[in-house]
Design an enzyme around this catalytic site. Structure first.
Site, PDB file in Angstrom:
ATOM      1  N   HIS A 160     -16.193   3.673  -4.578  1.00 30.87           N
ATOM      2  CA  HIS A 160     -15.314   4.307  -3.587  1.00 30.87           C
ATOM      3  C   HIS A 160     -16.170   5.174  -2.678  1.00 30.87           C
ATOM      4  CE1 HIS A 160     -12.126   6.829  -1.872  1.00 30.87           C
ATOM      5  NE2 HIS A 160     -11.290   5.921  -2.280  1.00 30.87           N
ATOM      6  N   LYS A 605      -0.089  -2.295   2.771  1.00 32.13           N
ATOM      7  CA  LYS A 605      -0.475  -2.326   4.185  1.00 32.13           C
ATOM      8  C   LYS A 605       0.367  -3.347   4.950  1.00 32.13           C
ATOM      9  CE  LYS A 605      -4.741  -3.510   4.777  1.00 32.13           C
ATOM     10  NZ  LYS A 605      -4.819  -4.799   5.482  1.00 32.13           N
TER      11      LYS A 605
END
Length: 982
Positions: A160, A605
């Site tokens: 990440h 999304k």
């Protein structure tokens, strides 16, 4: 830098039970804040300290509505970038230290509850064993037998961009945690000169650590390489997982009865996930697998060294088991052959044999072991021509011999914990430590096979074939073992790199065993050919054995269903794949276990929070039915990110909210970013979080936790209607508003995430100006940095309001659009979805429909968890700060208009959420987070304000390196404080 009583006047009453409960936390925060403040004053000067203090006090005044936000902005309007950096670092470090204090307080509260005789919280395995007691004591339960045979819980670590902190920062933070825990214990005892001296020494050491943190760069000054991310992931094994997992697996086996099989088995994507990441190569795969094995060999060697020292039993005192004598004599040692010392301590000699064979294996596989673990009786081991262990089974057999020998001489106390944990470590980690998942997208597989098939003369243009022709060709190639190409085939740069990754995976399997690379995940998998294509590639490197009747591979092919359309079509694809005799035979050869990965990010999304969550639920129901029809055991792999918009939230609650049959004793789940640090950087928290995963997996597999009964069909219909309405509201903004892309890309630090060396992976799969091809991490991270948190809530308020008011009336055709239409009868057929659009599905008027939602919220874990997670992310949003980011939009009218839409929907969503839950505030059901928001979030205000100011200058063309560094630091600081930002 510490807060003051005036900062939180509502929590300082000595008569207030809540105040008394949080007093230790407040004390820790003040203490650490004061150490940081004194360090800043001494080493950065009064000017920086005064600016930090002024900003802190002003931010708290804003929170109490005693000051205007413009006052914070005014503090930094003309600040130089060089002066801004120490201010940013101060507030970032405070967030880091506040995390330590809050984590300690959670542990403290759990101890207090236990001491008071209160029941442990949900997620504690002792609670789970109690709930399962009747089932475990009985015989013949088919579900229990299946769980015992297949139980597996695998947290899978992923990289990440915000988790790029330096190793020293990681280690110093862990050390602060340990010392603050000791301080807590010392302050609980009666003060005396000795205790006071110990406290003073602790404080001095803490001051050193805070100073070291202050003088250390919090982030790297260049884009991290994947190798950096690999090592960052491995540090959690050193910190906690090697210590915590073996005894946890031992307890699970003792209570559940899994036949000595390890249930908790971790994995990783770091180094194997090349979907959209051009930097993953064969060398990276080798680095990731080699470093993991090296770390594990070193751990085994150290534990064996300590065990050898402990097992000093003399043959003159105890009667030695023949097995021990045989093991001790199995290797010659010319320097001590026949010596009295050798003959007198056979257990030590037996352990030494294990050490020598392990050292020989490490040497043979290229692992470098520290000199300290190779010393025995003053000599270096691993230098002789000893036979290396061929695999972990051989070493396990020798450890079993030592264990049995100790039991035979009545030394059971010496078997545990070191020998027990070492045996369970070998059982849990093998010689590879963690499974490394391979991942690539279906489009890349198509391009690669198009080239390979053309070179081999199999197909001139594979990409031009239709689905049936592709499947026929692929099955033909999988019916034999002949490779497509010879070793001298000339490939394009792209193909050579892709095949290099696969060859490195095959070499890792040859050296470390099949568990090192057991999974191949196909991103954007929408067809049977997408699922079969990697099998041909695996065959090319020897990881797949082709046959019309008995194809075999140690690598599971795992389709990743990401978009809402892919989720809806997943059951159809599974039916079609399992109808192929070759694929069904392959699954049968892999213990009849089929794994499906569910993507939380792209579905969110694609359709927004509500539609994504319901699409996942529907898809699981349909896939469970498809697997049952084919007679295979289904295992889901949940691709959850840390943020709620990516499936984040309380893991225990999330697992219990899965649909019936979706967790059949096994579960894999991704852990990412700041979540990894929050969960696994300290042993107590690591154990607690792993227990929660196991507890939820067992409970949802063996108990009826859905709680709907005969109301399931109505609940599904209501949720289908809400999901459709939420998707419509979301699409109206994200996919249809012509100004949205400009607003998103300019009001958030999206472009800077890609430009400023945040993480090794590009922000997009390919160059594009649409949301569709943007990677999920920058999509969610950008919204969290600007404090909008849009992926975690937008559209829900409109959906709830419309459904309550009129049932969300729509045509049947609209109702079924986007939902699964194969599989579970209640989950996705047109009649059910259409029913959700009828007022009768929840009542004939608004009052009755609101009552229906309240009842479902109370009784249905899925809806309760969905709304609870949404409340948590909304509590971290701040529309006032978001308005500052909206001012960055070049077209001011677009900025004001779209921010107004978002802000209005936020207010509506909060209003509707409180109406459904019956709560007075967003966090009535989460007092710990409510406390954190109240006490900590004012410290975020200066970070957001400074980020906006620096973004403004950077986009105006100011390329001062300090501005770039400042933006990076604000991103890191906000991610640290929010703890689940992306």
């Amino acid at each position: 830098m510490a807060d003051t009583p005036q900062d939180h006047p509502a929590t300082d009453s000595g008569a207030d039970p809540l105040a008394r409960a949080v007093a230790p936390l407040r004390d820790d925060v003040r203490f650490l804040g004061s150490l940081l403040g004194e360090t800043i004053r001494e080493h950065a000067g009064d000017r920086v300290f005064d600016l930090v203090e002024t900003a802190r006090r002003t931010a708290f005044a804003v929170r109490r509505s005693e000051a205007d936000r413009d006052e914070v902005s005014a503090l930094f309007k003309d600040i130089s970038a060089a002066d801004a950096i120490p201010v940013i670092r101060a507030f970032s470090l405070f967030a880091l230290l506040a995390n330590v204090a809050e984590d300690l307080h959670q542990e403290r509260r759990r101890r207090m509850h236990r001491a008071a005789g209160e029941a442990p919280p949900d997620g504690d395995l002792e609670v789970t064993w109690t709930r399962l007691a009747d089932l475990l004591e009985g015989d013949g339960d088919e579900r229990l037998a299946a769980v015992r045979a297949t139980a597996r819980v695998s947290p899978v670590l992923t990289a990440h961009p915000t988790e790029t902190r330096r190793r020293m920062v990681f280690e110093a933070t862990r050390r602060v945690h340990v010392l603050m825990g000791r301080r807590d214990g010392l302050r609980a005892v009666e003060q005396d000169p000795v205790t006071e001296a110990e406290l003073a020494e602790l404080e001095l050491e803490l001051r050193r650590l805070v100073l070291a943190l202050w003088q250390t760069a919090l982030i790297r000054n260049e884009r991290p390489h994947i190798e950096d991310e690999v090592m960052a992931g491995l540090q959690y094994y050193e910190a906690t997982l090697l210590e915590v997992i073996p005894p946890l697996n031992a307890q699970i086996d003792e209570r559940l009865g899994c036949g000595g099989r390890a249930v908790v088995r971790p994995g990783s994507w770091i180094g194997g996930d090349r979907d959209g990441n051009p930097y993953v190569t064969g060398d990276v795969v080798q680095f990731a697998t080699d470093r993991a094995a090296e770390l594990l060999h070193g751990h085994y060697a150290e534990q064996l060294r300590l065990l050898e020292r402990e097992l000093s039993m003399s043959a003159r005192i105890v009667e030695v088991d023949p097995g021990i004598a045989a093991l001790a004599d199995s290797l010659t040692d010319t320097e001590v052959e026949g010596s009295p010392a050798r003959e007198d301590v056979p257990f030590r000699q037996a352990v030494r044999v294990v050490r020598r064979r392990l050292a020989a294996r490490a040497r043979a596989t290229g692992s470098s072991l520290p000199r300290s673990v190779l010393l025995s009786a003053g000599r270096l081991i691993g230098l002789d021509d000893d036979p290396p262990y061929a695999g972990p089974e051989e070493m396990a057999k020798d450890l079993e011999t030592i264990d049995a020998g100790l039991s035979a001489v009545g030394s059971d106390l010496l078997r545990a914990p070191r020998l027990r944990d070492l045996r369970w470590a070998l059982n849990s980690f093998g010689f590879h430590l963690q499974s490394l998942d391979m991942r690539q997208n279906s489009e890349s597989h198509e391009d690669l096979l198009t080239e390979l098939f053309a070179l081999a003369g199999v197909s001139e243009d594979y990409a031009a074939l239709d689905e049936d022709a592709r499947v026929e060709l692929l099955l033909g190639e999988l019916s034999h073992d002949r490779p497509l190409l010879g070793v001298r085939a000339e490939l394009s740069e792209f193909a050579d790199k892709e095949m290099g990754v696969l060859r490195a995976a095959a070499e890792a399997v040859a050296g470390l065993g099949p568990d090192v690379v057991p999974h191949y995940i196909v991103s954007m998998c929408g067809s049977v050919s997408d699922l079969l294509e990697p099998a041909v590639l695996l065959k090319e490197v020897g990881l797949f054995s082709g046959s019309p009747d008995e194809p075999r591979s140690t690598v599971r092919l795992i389709p990743l269903l990401e978009t809402i359309d892919d989720l809806a079509g997943g059951a159809r694809m599974l039916d079609a794949a399992l109808a192929l005799p070759q694929f069904r035979a392959l699954v049968r050869s892999q213990e009849d276990v089929l794994e499906i990965m569910l993507g939380y990010s792209d579905s969110n999304k694609d359709g927004g929070y509500l539609a994504a969550n319901w699409s996942l639920y529907e898809a699981e129901l349909a896939l469970v039915d498809a697997a049952a029809r084919a007679g295979v055991h289904l295992r889901f792999f949940h691709g959850r990110g840390g943020a709620v918009g990516r499936g984040g939230g309380n893991s225990y609650d999330a697992i219990l909210a899965q649909p019936p049959g979706a967790v059949q004793g096994a579960l894999r789940i991704t852990e990412q970013g700041e979540i990894i640090s929050a969960k696994y950087s300290e042993p107590v928290r690591a154990r607690r979080n792993l227990e929660a995963l196991v507890a939820a997996t067992l409970e949802v597999s063996l108990l009826d936790v859905e709680g709907l009964g005969d109301d399931a069909e109505q609940a599904y219909a209501v949720m289908a209607a809400l999901a459709r309405l939420g998707r419509e509201a979301y699409a109206e903004l994200v996919h249809e508003d012509p100004g949205f892309i400009e607003y998103f890309t300019t009001s958030t630090p999206l472009s800077e995430i890609g430009e400023l060396n945040i993480g090794s992976r590009p922000t997009s799969r390919k160059q594009t100006s649409t949301v569709d091809d943007l990677r999920a991490i920058p999509w969610v991270l950008s919204w969290s940095q600007s404090r909008v948190m849009l992926p975690g809530w937008f559209g829900v308020g409109s959906a709830l309001k419309r459904w309550i008011e009129d049932g969300g009336t729509a045509t049947d055709a609209d109702a079924t659009d986007g939902h699964a239409d194969a599989g579970h009868a209640n989950a996705g057929d047109g009649d059910s979805a259409a029913a959700g659009n009828s007022a009768a599905a929840g009542g004939t008027n608004a009052e009755e429909r609101l009552a229906t939602l309240r009842r479902l919220y109370r009784d249905w874990p899925f809806l309760r968890t969905t709304l609870s997670n949404m409340a948590q992310v909304m509590a971290k949003a701040d529309m006032g700060l978001a308005a500052r980011y909206a001012e960055l939009v070049p077209d001011a009218e677009v900025g004001r208009r779209i921010h107004g839409v978002i802000s209005d929907e936020f207010d509506l969503t909060r209003e509707m959420l409180l109406a459904v839950t019956g709560q007075e505030t967003l966090l009535d059901d989460n007092p710990a987070l409510a406390r954190s928001v109240r006490n900590r979030f004012p410290y975020l205000e200066p970070l957001n304000v400074l980020q906006v100011e620096l973004l403004r200058r950077y986009r105006a063309g100011d390329r001062d390196p300090d501005i770039r560094t400042g933006i990076q630091l604000t991103m890191n600081g906000l991610a640290t404080a929010l703890r689940n930002s992306g």
